[in-house]
Design an enzyme around this catalytic site. Structure first.
Site, short mmCIF file in Angstrom:
data_model
loop_
_atom_site.label_atom_id
_atom_site.label_comp_id
_atom_site.label_asym_id
_atom_site.label_seq_id
_atom_site.Cartn_x
_atom_site.Cartn_y
_atom_site.Cartn_z
N LYS A 44 -8.03 -4.33 7.42
CA LYS A 44 -6.66 -3.89 7.15
C LYS A 44 -6.65 -2.56 6.39
O LYS A 44 -5.95 -1.61 6.76
CB LYS A 44 -5.94 -4.95 6.33
CG LYS A 44 -4.61 -4.49 5.75
CD LYS A 44 -4.30 -5.20 4.46
CE LYS A 44 -3.08 -4.59 3.80
NZ LYS A 44 -3.01 -4.87 2.36
N ASN A 45 -7.43 -2.48 5.30
CA ASN A 45 -7.36 -1.30 4.45
C ASN A 45 -7.98 -0.07 5.09
O ASN A 45 -7.73 1.05 4.63
CB ASN A 45 -8.01 -1.60 3.10
CG ASN A 45 -7.18 -2.57 2.27
OD1 ASN A 45 -5.97 -2.64 2.43
ND2 ASN A 45 -7.83 -3.32 1.40
N ARG A 114 2.39 0.46 0.22
CA ARG A 114 1.72 1.46 -0.59
C ARG A 114 0.86 2.41 0.24
O ARG A 114 0.83 3.61 -0.01
CB ARG A 114 0.86 0.78 -1.65
CG ARG A 114 0.11 1.77 -2.51
CD ARG A 114 -0.64 1.17 -3.66
NE ARG A 114 -1.31 2.23 -4.40
CZ ARG A 114 -0.73 3.03 -5.27
NH1 ARG A 114 0.55 2.89 -5.52
NH2 ARG A 114 -1.40 3.98 -5.89
N CYS A 138 2.39 -5.05 -3.01
CA CYS A 138 2.32 -6.25 -3.85
C CYS A 138 2.49 -5.89 -5.33
O CYS A 138 2.01 -4.85 -5.79
CB CYS A 138 0.97 -6.95 -3.67
SG CYS A 138 0.80 -7.84 -2.11
N ARG A 143 -0.16 0.99 -10.11
CA ARG A 143 -1.11 1.74 -9.30
C ARG A 143 -0.54 3.15 -9.16
O ARG A 143 0.01 3.52 -8.12
CB ARG A 143 -1.32 1.07 -7.94
CG ARG A 143 -1.97 -0.30 -8.08
CD ARG A 143 -2.40 -0.85 -6.76
NE ARG A 143 -1.29 -1.45 -6.05
CZ ARG A 143 -1.44 -2.08 -4.86
NH1 ARG A 143 -2.61 -2.16 -4.31
NH2 ARG A 143 -0.39 -2.62 -4.27
N PRO A 144 -0.62 3.94 -10.24
CA PRO A 144 0.07 5.22 -10.27
C PRO A 144 -0.56 6.21 -9.30
O PRO A 144 -1.69 6.06 -8.84
CB PRO A 144 -0.10 5.69 -11.72
CG PRO A 144 -1.34 4.99 -12.19
CD PRO A 144 -1.34 3.67 -11.50
N ASP A 146 -0.79 9.51 -10.08
CA ASP A 146 -1.06 10.74 -10.82
C ASP A 146 -2.38 11.38 -10.40
O ASP A 146 -2.52 12.61 -10.40
CB ASP A 146 -1.04 10.49 -12.33
CG ASP A 146 -2.00 9.40 -12.77
OD1 ASP A 146 -2.07 8.38 -12.07
OD2 ASP A 146 -2.67 9.56 -13.80
N LEU A 147 -3.38 10.57 -10.00
CA LEU A 147 -4.64 11.14 -9.55
C LEU A 147 -4.47 11.89 -8.24
O LEU A 147 -5.07 12.95 -8.03
CB LEU A 147 -5.70 10.04 -9.41
CG LEU A 147 -6.07 9.29 -10.68
CD1 LEU A 147 -7.11 8.21 -10.37
CD2 LEU A 147 -6.60 10.23 -11.75
N ASP A 331 -9.92 -7.98 -4.66
CA ASP A 331 -9.22 -8.70 -3.60
C ASP A 331 -9.81 -10.08 -3.33
O ASP A 331 -9.18 -10.90 -2.66
CB ASP A 331 -9.21 -7.89 -2.31
CG ASP A 331 -8.18 -6.78 -2.32
OD1 ASP A 331 -7.36 -6.73 -3.26
OD2 ASP A 331 -8.19 -5.94 -1.40
N VAL A 353 -9.46 -4.63 -12.81
CA VAL A 353 -8.91 -3.57 -11.95
C VAL A 353 -7.40 -3.50 -12.07
O VAL A 353 -6.83 -2.41 -12.25
CB VAL A 353 -9.34 -3.81 -10.48
CG1 VAL A 353 -8.74 -2.73 -9.58
CG2 VAL A 353 -10.87 -3.82 -10.37
N ARG A 423 0.85 -9.91 5.67
CA ARG A 423 0.57 -8.49 5.50
C ARG A 423 -0.91 -8.19 5.64
O ARG A 423 -1.28 -7.07 5.98
CB ARG A 423 1.04 -8.02 4.11
CG ARG A 423 2.56 -7.92 3.94
CD ARG A 423 2.92 -7.31 2.59
NE ARG A 423 2.12 -6.10 2.41
CZ ARG A 423 1.46 -5.82 1.29
NH1 ARG A 423 1.50 -6.64 0.26
NH2 ARG A 423 0.76 -4.70 1.20
#
Length: 460
Positions: A44-45, A114, A138, A143-144, A146-147, A331, A353, A423
């Protein structure tokens, strides 16, 4: 559902009307042994970010081994809204991004997924501008982005975030990003992928230090390389990208899903069953395999892409700290907690995490588990057995954990939250049925059961 062409406006199933995902539940009758072979779907990812990466190519891209998932359909809708043409035939998606009609992604779609935010890098690289709503997904913690933003700024983009929209633009006359040296404060998978894609079409050399090392990052790099990108070091903490003027068409296979494979390993372990899994990449599963072997579960590599798991005589407690790859994957934390709930002794799980990813502990306690949570740590005291009860999946992997626990619980377990499960797992319930699980998807409060294809947002 048999593989076939699904005729919708973008070639992918619609996800904006999926009442079944919200109104249906899974009923699991535990205590049955599993047996047989499980075919592992594409990751999926990987599939999601490869679909976004197709934006980099102005021709045709064919992506194979794409799982049937709600998130894949949603990503298809996001890309279609940008002007891309998509068609799905079974597990193959054909994508053409020759005509991107807008640089502005739809708010109502991006905020649900996301991974769709990762399209900001390819959009900026192709068009010199992008407008991307801040992402959703989710609710497992902050999970910003900014990076992502700092990296794009280092490559010459002007980035402003206003009213929940990230506006990025290359202002010089070339409209092209510039190579840069980028250090990531954290080895973020999303930031690594976003910046790597952006750098493929940038002028000059980009170096990403402290990059994520996950297999999905390597898969994306290989996908881009297959289109003509020049990338070295993927899978290490330093990735070097030499920008090229353009990328060309490709035909590419998504890697097998290590999280799905790990979940089926846990389903076998908790039911003390023997299963064969393929295709898999055992090197992607080493942290999970090592922990299973540590608690007494035999796992045999039958072939380079095939694993056999055998019943354990005794399940022993162990401790787990989630970490970025090659550490134990976050996960897999929730499904593994289900197994440790019936292991002999006391286990400690430290979630390092995400700060909000232990909510499934209270749901497992409804099934008779003995788990205490303090901060980001769960203290698991093994019990002799679990018993069926109504539970809810509070996020994608928590929903899978409820199914794993239900397979071992005595009596009937009813699981809500299938909109999360669908999902990330390709026809999970049907795959379990084929190996002997007694599991049914029904509409809540309906008089008779209605079996579906295991991906409620994908209708046929």
């Amino acid at each position: 559902m048999e593989d076939r062409i699904i005729n919708t406006s973008n070639g992918l199933p619609k996800t904006n009307s999926s009442p079944l995902a919200d109104s249906s539940v899974l009923k699991v009758w535990g205590g049955r042994n599993l047996d047989g072979h499980v075919t592992i779907s594409g990751a999926k990812n990987s599939a999601l970010v490869l679909m976004a990466g197709a934006l980099l190519c102005s021709g045709d891209c064919r992506i194979r081994n794409v799982p049937l998932l709600a998130d894949v359909s949603r990503m298809g809708e996001v890309l279609s809204a940008l002007g891309m043409r998509l068609k799905r035939d079974g597990n193959i998606i054909d994508i053409n991004a020759s005509e991107i009609t807008t640089s502005k992604a739809p708010y109502e779609l991006v905020t649900q997924l996301r991974a769709s935010f990762f399209a900001i890098g390819p959009l900026l690289a192709r068009l010199g501008e992008a407008q991307m709503p801040l992402p959703g997904g989710c609710a497992i913690g902050a999970r910003p982005v900014d990076l992502h933003v700092r990296g794009l700024q280092a490559m010459g983009a002007e980035v402003q975030i206003e009213h929940g929209i990230c506006n990025a633009r290359v202002t010089d006359g070339s409209r092209r990003l510039k190579g840069a040296k980028i250090y990531l404060d954290l080895p973020s998978v999303g930031a690594t992928e976003t910046l790597m894609m952006a750098a493929t079409l940038a002028d000059g050399e980009t170096i990403i230090e402290n990059s994520a090392r996950e297999p999905e990052v390597v898969d994306l790099a290989n996908f881009c390389i297959s289109m003509g990108a020049k990338i070295e070091g993927a899978g290490t903490s330093k990735i070097v990208i030499q920008g090229v003027p353009q990328l060309h068409s490709t035909d590419y296979n998504v890697i097998p899903d290590r999280i799905e494979a790990g979940t089926f390993l846990l389903a076998a372990a908790i039911t003390r069953s023997e299963l064969i899994l393929s295709p898999v990449m055992p090197e992607h599963l080493m942290p999970v395999i090592a922990k299973l072997q540590e608690i007494g579960v035999p796992i045999i590599e039958e072939a380079p892409d095939c694993l056999r798991i055998k019943p354990a005589e005794i399940l022993k407690a162990t401790d787990i700290d989630t970490m970025p790859h090659p550490g134990f994957p976050t996960d897999m934390q929730a499904p593994f907690m289900s197994l440790l709930a019936i292991a002999n002794g006391d286990s400690i799980i430290n979630e390092t995490v995400f700060e909000n990813r232990l909510r499934h502990a209270s749901e497992l306690n409804r099934l008779g588990a003995d788990i205490r949570v303090k901060g980001n740590s769960a203290f698991v005291r093994g019990v002799s057995e679990l018993s069926g009860a109504p539970v809810e999946g509070t996020d994608l992997r928590a929903a899978a954990a409820m199914v794993v626990a239900g397979l071992a619980a005595s009596g009937e377990t009813t699981i809500k939250g299938l909109n999360y499960l669908d999902r990330g797992y390709d026809r999970f319930d049907l795959k379990l049925q084929k190996i002997g699980a007694k599991i049914e998807r029904i509409e809540e409060n309906a008089e008779s059961t209605q079996e579906t294809n295991g991906a409620a947002s994908i209708s046929g």
